[in-house]
Design an enzyme around this catalytic site. Structure first.
Site, short mmCIF file in Angstrom:
data_model
loop_
_atom_site.label_atom_id
_atom_site.label_comp_id
_atom_site.label_asym_id
_atom_site.label_seq_id
_atom_site.Cartn_x
_atom_site.Cartn_y
_atom_site.Cartn_z
N LYS A 97 -1.24 62.90 72.84
CA LYS A 97 -0.19 62.11 73.51
C LYS A 97 0.51 61.18 72.52
CE LYS A 97 -1.06 58.56 76.19
NZ LYS A 97 -1.52 57.70 77.29
N ASP A 112 1.50 62.37 79.52
CA ASP A 112 0.69 61.24 79.96
C ASP A 112 0.34 61.45 81.43
OD1 ASP A 112 2.98 60.74 81.35
OD2 ASP A 112 3.07 58.61 80.86
#
Ligand code: SF4
Length: 220
Positions: free
Chosen positions: A122, A140
């Site tokens: 991420k 996310d």
């Protein structure tokens, strides 16, 4: 173009009009500062991170200065964003590795970025996309939840979701998609109670088609 690719393209085009300001909400002036802000944002709001980083970056603006820092000084400055001990280890550890292995430059490859302490896909994709402008999908919690509800993936793990999204979203939209998901997740498609009746992409969303009240939903 497959049906899923068309759906994704239409959704992105509607959301770009709905959220024309979609962009990274962390404040930074360098790849290193974005990396630090992203590490701090775990289980903390971007707004709080942006309150903390001005004093942190005033004292330790670069990976070089951070690598030489006393970890206690870093901890004191980031305490209010939670998990500060592990975040301190990640920040100081990353600074040292960047100094020792990359001559002080934050790498621009996913494989290298994910070797840094506290940096997963991420954060790595955020650095690639927002700083280096290399197409990358940031998966996310908002992106994962909404992408599943829309029907672009059935996977649960971020790497699997990323792979599914890569197949249906045009490369040029990868960076924007992550930001749009965050804004849509905060404003409309919340975790507990998605507001399908008010959602501009309800007609294109698998979950929304089954849950919207057409009488109350405004036209997109
Ligand atoms: S229709 Fe509902 S589930 Fe689908 S994106 Fe909109 S708010 Fe989320």
């Amino acid at each position: 173009m497959t049906e899923k690719q068309k759906t994704a393209s239409n959704i992105i085009s509607i959301l770009k009009k709905t959220y024309p300001q979609a962009d990274c909400t962390l404040t930074y002036e360098s790849a290193w500062q974005l990396l630090v802000a992203a590490i701090l944002s775990a289980q903390c709001t971007d707004a709080r991170v942006n309150l903390i980083t001005p004093s942190l970056f005033a004292r330790f603006p670069t990976s070089e200065s951070t690598a030489k820092a006393d970890p206690e000084d870093i901890s004191d400055l980031i305490r209010s964003c939670g998990l500060y001990r592990s975040k301190t280890r990640s920040i100081v550890g990353s600074a040292k590795m960047i100094q020792e292995q990359y001559k002080g430059t934050v790498p621009d490859k996913l494989e290298a970025l994910t070797q840094l302490p506290g940096v997963g896909r991420k954060i790595a994709n955020l650095i690639l996309g927002d700083y280096h402008h290399i197409p990358a999908l940031v998966v996310d919690t908002h992106c994962a939840r909404i992408s599943r509800r829309i029907g672009l993936t059935r996977k649960e793990d971020p790497a699997g979701i990323e792979k599914d999204l890569e197949k249906v979203i045009a490369r040029d939209d990868w960076i924007a998609y992550g930001h749009l998901m965050v804004l849509h997740g905060r404003a409309c498609c919340t975790a507990r109670k998605p507001q399908c009746d008010l959602c501009p992409i309800a007609d294109l969303c698998r979950y929304g088609k089954n849950h919207q009240d057409v009488r109350e939903r405004p036209q997109a």
